[in-house]
Design a protein around this motif. Structure first.
Motif, PDB file in Angstrom:
ATOM      1  N   ARG A 112       0.832  -1.202   0.000  1.00  0.00           N
ATOM      2  CA  ARG A 112       0.000   0.000   0.000  1.00  0.00           C
ATOM      3  C   ARG A 112       0.871   1.258   0.000  1.00  0.00           C
ATOM      4  O   ARG A 112       0.562   2.247  -0.677  1.00  0.00           O
ATOM      5  CB  ARG A 112      -0.906  -0.009   1.237  1.00  0.00           C
ATOM      6  CG  ARG A 112      -1.838   1.200   1.342  1.00  0.00           C
ATOM      7  CD  ARG A 112      -2.728   1.071   2.573  1.00  0.00           C
ATOM      8  NE  ARG A 112      -3.586   2.220   2.730  1.00  0.00           N
ATOM      9  CZ  ARG A 112      -3.220   3.345   3.333  1.00  0.00           C
ATOM     10  NH1 ARG A 112      -2.009   3.449   3.828  1.00  0.00           N
ATOM     11  NH2 ARG A 112      -4.066   4.357   3.443  1.00  0.00           N
ATOM     12  N   LEU A 113       1.967   1.220   0.737  1.00  0.00           N
ATOM     13  CA  LEU A 113       2.889   2.349   0.790  1.00  0.00           C
ATOM     14  C   LEU A 113       3.450   2.642  -0.598  1.00  0.00           C
ATOM     15  O   LEU A 113       3.530   3.803  -1.027  1.00  0.00           O
ATOM     16  CB  LEU A 113       4.031   2.032   1.762  1.00  0.00           C
ATOM     17  CG  LEU A 113       5.003   3.161   2.068  1.00  0.00           C
ATOM     18  CD1 LEU A 113       4.361   4.169   3.010  1.00  0.00           C
ATOM     19  CD2 LEU A 113       6.279   2.615   2.702  1.00  0.00           C
ATOM     20  N   GLN A 114       3.835   1.606  -1.319  1.00  0.00           N
ATOM     21  CA  GLN A 114       4.368   1.771  -2.664  1.00  0.00           C
ATOM     22  C   GLN A 114       3.317   2.363  -3.608  1.00  0.00           C
ATOM     23  O   GLN A 114       3.623   3.252  -4.409  1.00  0.00           O
ATOM     24  CB  GLN A 114       4.854   0.419  -3.202  1.00  0.00           C
ATOM     25  CG  GLN A 114       5.486   0.493  -4.575  1.00  0.00           C
ATOM     26  CD  GLN A 114       5.987  -0.872  -5.039  1.00  0.00           C
ATOM     27  OE1 GLN A 114       5.885  -1.853  -4.325  1.00  0.00           O
ATOM     28  NE2 GLN A 114       6.507  -0.929  -6.246  1.00  0.00           N
ATOM     29  N   GLU A 115       2.083   1.874  -3.513  1.00  0.00           N
ATOM     30  CA  GLU A 115       1.012   2.378  -4.365  1.00  0.00           C
ATOM     31  C   GLU A 115       0.784   3.874  -4.153  1.00  0.00           C
ATOM     32  O   GLU A 115       0.523   4.616  -5.105  1.00  0.00           O
ATOM     33  CB  GLU A 115      -0.285   1.621  -4.079  1.00  0.00           C
ATOM     34  CG  GLU A 115      -0.320   0.206  -4.649  1.00  0.00           C
ATOM     35  CD  GLU A 115      -1.669  -0.450  -4.415  1.00  0.00           C
ATOM     36  OE1 GLU A 115      -2.419   0.026  -3.533  1.00  0.00           O
ATOM     37  OE2 GLU A 115      -1.981  -1.431  -5.119  1.00  0.00           O
ATOM     38  N   HIS A 116       0.874   4.312  -2.925  1.00  0.00           N
ATOM     39  CA  HIS A 116       0.640   5.727  -2.623  1.00  0.00           C
ATOM     40  C   HIS A 116       1.839   6.602  -3.002  1.00  0.00           C
ATOM     41  O   HIS A 116       1.668   7.787  -3.309  1.00  0.00           O
ATOM     42  CB  HIS A 116       0.326   5.895  -1.136  1.00  0.00           C
ATOM     43  CG  HIS A 116      -1.066   5.482  -0.772  1.00  0.00           C
ATOM     44  ND1 HIS A 116      -2.083   6.380  -0.539  1.00  0.00           N
ATOM     45  CD2 HIS A 116      -1.623   4.256  -0.627  1.00  0.00           C
ATOM     46  CE1 HIS A 116      -3.203   5.735  -0.253  1.00  0.00           C
ATOM     47  NE2 HIS A 116      -2.936   4.438  -0.296  1.00  0.00           N
ATOM     48  N   ALA A 117       3.047   6.028  -2.990  1.00  0.00           N
ATOM     49  CA  ALA A 117       4.247   6.822  -3.266  1.00  0.00           C
ATOM     50  C   ALA A 117       4.528   6.981  -4.752  1.00  0.00           C
ATOM     51  O   ALA A 117       5.017   8.035  -5.198  1.00  0.00           O
ATOM     52  CB  ALA A 117       5.455   6.188  -2.574  1.00  0.00           C
TER      53      ALA A 117
ATOM     54  N   TRP B 201       3.627  10.185  -6.881  1.00  0.00           N
ATOM     55  CA  TRP B 201       4.417  11.366  -6.518  1.00  0.00           C
ATOM     56  C   TRP B 201       5.842  11.266  -7.065  1.00  0.00           C
ATOM     57  O   TRP B 201       6.432  12.283  -7.462  1.00  0.00           O
ATOM     58  CB  TRP B 201       4.465  11.502  -4.995  1.00  0.00           C
ATOM     59  CG  TRP B 201       3.141  11.766  -4.375  1.00  0.00           C
ATOM     60  CD1 TRP B 201       2.208  10.842  -4.003  1.00  0.00           C
ATOM     61  CD2 TRP B 201       2.570  13.042  -4.065  1.00  0.00           C
ATOM     62  NE1 TRP B 201       1.104  11.448  -3.475  1.00  0.00           N
ATOM     63  CE2 TRP B 201       1.289  12.800  -3.497  1.00  0.00           C
ATOM     64  CE3 TRP B 201       3.013  14.349  -4.199  1.00  0.00           C
ATOM     65  CZ2 TRP B 201       0.456  13.824  -3.059  1.00  0.00           C
ATOM     66  CZ3 TRP B 201       2.189  15.387  -3.761  1.00  0.00           C
ATOM     67  CH2 TRP B 201       0.928  15.122  -3.215  1.00  0.00           C
TER      68      TRP B 201
ATOM     69  N   GLU C 215       0.967  12.355   2.257  1.00  0.00           N
ATOM     70  CA  GLU C 215       0.268  11.195   1.697  1.00  0.00           C
ATOM     71  C   GLU C 215       0.629   9.921   2.462  1.00  0.00           C
ATOM     72  O   GLU C 215      -0.249   9.124   2.834  1.00  0.00           O
ATOM     73  CB  GLU C 215       0.632  11.035   0.230  1.00  0.00           C
ATOM     74  CG  GLU C 215       0.037   9.816  -0.452  1.00  0.00           C
ATOM     75  CD  GLU C 215      -1.437   9.966  -0.757  1.00  0.00           C
ATOM     76  OE1 GLU C 215      -2.095   8.934  -0.958  1.00  0.00           O
ATOM     77  OE2 GLU C 215      -1.929  11.118  -0.791  1.00  0.00           O
ATOM     78  N   LEU C 216       1.921   9.722   2.707  1.00  0.00           N
ATOM     79  CA  LEU C 216       2.363   8.499   3.380  1.00  0.00           C
ATOM     80  C   LEU C 216       1.949   8.477   4.843  1.00  0.00           C
ATOM     81  O   LEU C 216       1.668   7.409   5.401  1.00  0.00           O
ATOM     82  CB  LEU C 216       3.883   8.357   3.259  1.00  0.00           C
ATOM     83  CG  LEU C 216       4.432   8.220   1.833  1.00  0.00           C
ATOM     84  CD1 LEU C 216       5.931   8.004   1.866  1.00  0.00           C
ATOM     85  CD2 LEU C 216       3.738   7.087   1.080  1.00  0.00           C
TER      86      LEU C 216
ATOM     87  N   GLN D 263      -0.707   9.254   6.047  1.00  0.00           N
ATOM     88  CA  GLN D 263      -2.103   8.851   6.206  1.00  0.00           C
ATOM     89  C   GLN D 263      -2.207   7.421   6.723  1.00  0.00           C
ATOM     90  O   GLN D 263      -3.246   7.026   7.258  1.00  0.00           O
ATOM     91  CB  GLN D 263      -2.847   8.971   4.860  1.00  0.00           C
ATOM     92  CG  GLN D 263      -2.950  10.391   4.325  1.00  0.00           C
ATOM     93  CD  GLN D 263      -3.653  11.326   5.289  1.00  0.00           C
ATOM     94  OE1 GLN D 263      -4.730  11.025   5.781  1.00  0.00           O
ATOM     95  NE2 GLN D 263      -3.040  12.459   5.574  1.00  0.00           N
ATOM     96  N   ASP D 264      -1.141   6.648   6.542  1.00  0.00           N
ATOM     97  CA  ASP D 264      -1.127   5.291   7.095  1.00  0.00           C
ATOM     98  C   ASP D 264      -1.159   5.401   8.620  1.00  0.00           C
ATOM     99  O   ASP D 264      -0.290   6.036   9.222  1.00  0.00           O
ATOM    100  CB  ASP D 264       0.147   4.555   6.659  1.00  0.00           C
ATOM    101  CG  ASP D 264       0.135   3.087   7.038  1.00  0.00           C
ATOM    102  OD1 ASP D 264      -0.143   2.783   8.228  1.00  0.00           O
ATOM    103  OD2 ASP D 264       0.397   2.240   6.172  1.00  0.00           O
TER     104      ASP D 264
END
Length: 229
Positions: free
Chosen positions: A51-56, A59, A75-76, A78-79
């Protein structure tokens, strides 16, 4: 004479113009250079790496010098497991990300977790945690609950009593569960006096007597009511 002077000026300006063009090209190349490497630091146990990779990735698709570090950090973070993310650029094309994961300390109410700073967060995988302490309170009473835990934990140390659960009820009454299964009812008033009376009485019992106790009601003005197993 005039033509000769112009030629001299042109000869002097051409190298300068070439340098300017080369500098502009180099600057444009630098600004358009993509991110070449991403380094992630920090020990994380519960953060969802996929999930971290998908959000990063969206950007990091921007050119290296144009990556919005503040936006990426927000953004990160938010986890719910991430307490803090520190992001920096490193020449020539590297992005460094340091992940600081929350340290779960206690369960709070039905689905919340308290970290070691006393902050509440709500991770999706909270049920998999094996925490020895469970605290209950209304959100607005959380600070009072934490202060009471610190006070009670210190008061119990000499008697080798360990807390497994504290409930601060909406009307202000305290209920404490000990790790050996004893329930302690303290009520709302004269809490310090009631705690001291309980500790004194507890220390008078022999270990085999303590093991037979199921419930202690300390809400009486001058004594305790004991429920035996």
């Amino acid at each position: 004479m005039q033509t000769s002077l112009v030629l001299k000026w042109l000869k002097a300006l051409v190298p300068l113009l070439v340098l300017i063009l080369l500098a502009a090209y180099a600057l444009n190349w630098m600004l358009a250079r993509p991110v070449g490497q991403v380094s992630i630091y920090g020990e994380v146990r519960y953060v969802d790496q996929h999930r971290l990779q998908e959000h990063a990735l969206p950007w990091l698709a921007a050119p290296f010098w144009r990556v919005d570090l503040a936006g990426l950090r927000e953004e990160l973070e938010q986890d719910p497991w991430l307490e803090k993310v520190v992001i920096t650029r490193r020449w020539p094309d590297q992005i460094d990300m340091q992940l600081i994961e929350r340290q779960a300390w206690a369960n709070w109410n039905e689905d919340g977790i308290l970290d070691k700073q006393g902050e509440i967060f709500f991770p999706a995988n909270w049920e998999s945690l094996e925490l020895s302490l469970h605290l209950y309170s209304e959100p607005e009473n959380l600070n009072s609950l934490l202060e009471f835990y610190q006070y009670l934990n210190k008061a119990f140390q000499e008697s080798d009593l360990r807390i497994s659960e504290i409930q601060l009820e909406p009307r202000g009454a305290w209920r404490v569960e000990l790790t050996d299964g004893v329930t302690l009812l303290l009520g709302r008033d004269n809490i310090e006096k009631r705690i001291n009376r309980f500790i004194w009485t507890w220390n008078q019992w022999m270990p085999e007597e303590q093991a037979q106790i199921k419930k202690i009601d300390a809400r009486y003005p001058n004594g305790l009511a004991v429920g035996w197993q």
